[in-house]
Design a protein around this motif. Structure first.
Motif, PDB file in Angstrom:
ATOM      1  N   UNK A 200       0.810  -1.205   0.000  1.00 43.76           N
ATOM      2  CA  UNK A 200       0.000   0.000   0.000  1.00 43.76           C
ATOM      3  C   UNK A 200       0.855   1.272   0.000  1.00 43.76           C
ATOM      4  N   UNK A 201       1.917   1.307   0.802  1.00 45.20           N
ATOM      5  CA  UNK A 201       2.760   2.507   0.882  1.00 45.20           C
ATOM      6  C   UNK A 201       3.430   2.796  -0.458  1.00 45.20           C
ATOM      7  N   UNK A 202       3.898   1.753  -1.129  1.00 42.29           N
ATOM      8  CA  UNK A 202       4.544   1.934  -2.431  1.00 42.29           C
ATOM      9  C   UNK A 202       3.514   2.386  -3.461  1.00 42.29           C
ATOM     10  N   UNK A 203       2.353   1.795  -3.408  1.00 41.03           N
ATOM     11  CA  UNK A 203       1.280   2.173  -4.335  1.00 41.03           C
ATOM     12  C   UNK A 203       0.913   3.636  -4.139  1.00 41.03           C
ATOM     13  N   UNK A 204       0.793   4.062  -2.897  1.00 46.64           N
ATOM     14  CA  UNK A 204       0.441   5.445  -2.606  1.00 46.64           C
ATOM     15  C   UNK A 204       1.517   6.407  -3.126  1.00 46.64           C
ATOM     16  N   UNK A 205       2.778   6.052  -2.943  1.00 41.36           N
ATOM     17  CA  UNK A 205       3.878   6.870  -3.442  1.00 41.36           C
ATOM     18  C   UNK A 205       3.838   6.954  -4.963  1.00 41.36           C
ATOM     19  N   UNK A 206       3.573   5.842  -5.620  1.00 42.02           N
ATOM     20  CA  UNK A 206       3.478   5.836  -7.080  1.00 42.02           C
ATOM     21  C   UNK A 206       2.333   6.725  -7.553  1.00 42.02           C
ATOM     22  N   UNK A 207       1.205   6.694  -6.868  1.00 45.88           N
ATOM     23  CA  UNK A 207       0.065   7.527  -7.241  1.00 45.88           C
ATOM     24  C   UNK A 207       0.383   9.003  -7.071  1.00 45.88           C
TER      25      UNK A 207
END
Length: 162
Positions: free
Chosen positions: A57-64
């Motif tokens: 989730x943290x990586x996904x949020x950073x990518x977004x």
């Protein structure tokens, strides 16, 4: 004399979907010239399509967040061109989701959008996925005219046409 908010709201808005294609640049020039000559304005839509990354989730949020920053930068750059050609600042939309769905939502949200301006690809595969989908499957659901500009036109040809 400055333009009132009522006068601004009555302007015809030409909407362009921003991507990195050459034909988008021609469509944008067409929209700018039409807006300038008709005392209208331009709106730019950038769609953040869903990412295919659900592991952390943290990586996904950073990518977004990075994708959104990129969208803002791209819109800022194209806004400069719109301002040069029209003398106005474009209306900017950033939406998430599938491109065609996001486009429909924007068209339904803003009653001042007078036309959707798309560029058709000159490649042998056809006019491009968005043009094919919008003109083929969605045209009956749209509440504005669709202007499809041939992507092979030169800037001078666009200026002559508009």
């Amino acid at each position: 004399m400055t333009e009132t908010d009522v006068e601004k709201s009555r302007r015809s808005i030409f909407l362009v979907v921003v991507d990195d294609s050459d034909e988008m640049k021609i469509a944008l020039r067409f929209a700018c010239q039409r807006a300038r000559r008709s005392n209208g304005s331009v709106a730019l839509l950038y769609v953040l399509e869903p990412a295919e990354f659900d592991h952390w989730m943290a990586v996904k949020q950073l990518m977004e967040e990075e994708r959104r920053e990129e969208a803002e930068q791209v819109l800022h750059e194209w806004s400069g061109m719109v301002n040069e050609l029209t003398g106005t600042v474009p209306q900017l939309y950033i939406r998430e989701g599938k491109r065609a769905d996001a486009l429909l939502k924007v068209l339904n949200e803003d009653p001042h959008i007078a036309a959707l301006v798309l560029g058709a690809s000159t490649k042998s595969e056809g006019p491009g996925p968005l043009v094919t989908h919008i003109v083929g499957k969605m045209s009956g659901r749209l509440n504005v005219p669709i202007i499809v500009v041939p992507g092979g036109l030169s800037e001078n040809e666009v200026d002559t046409l508009t």
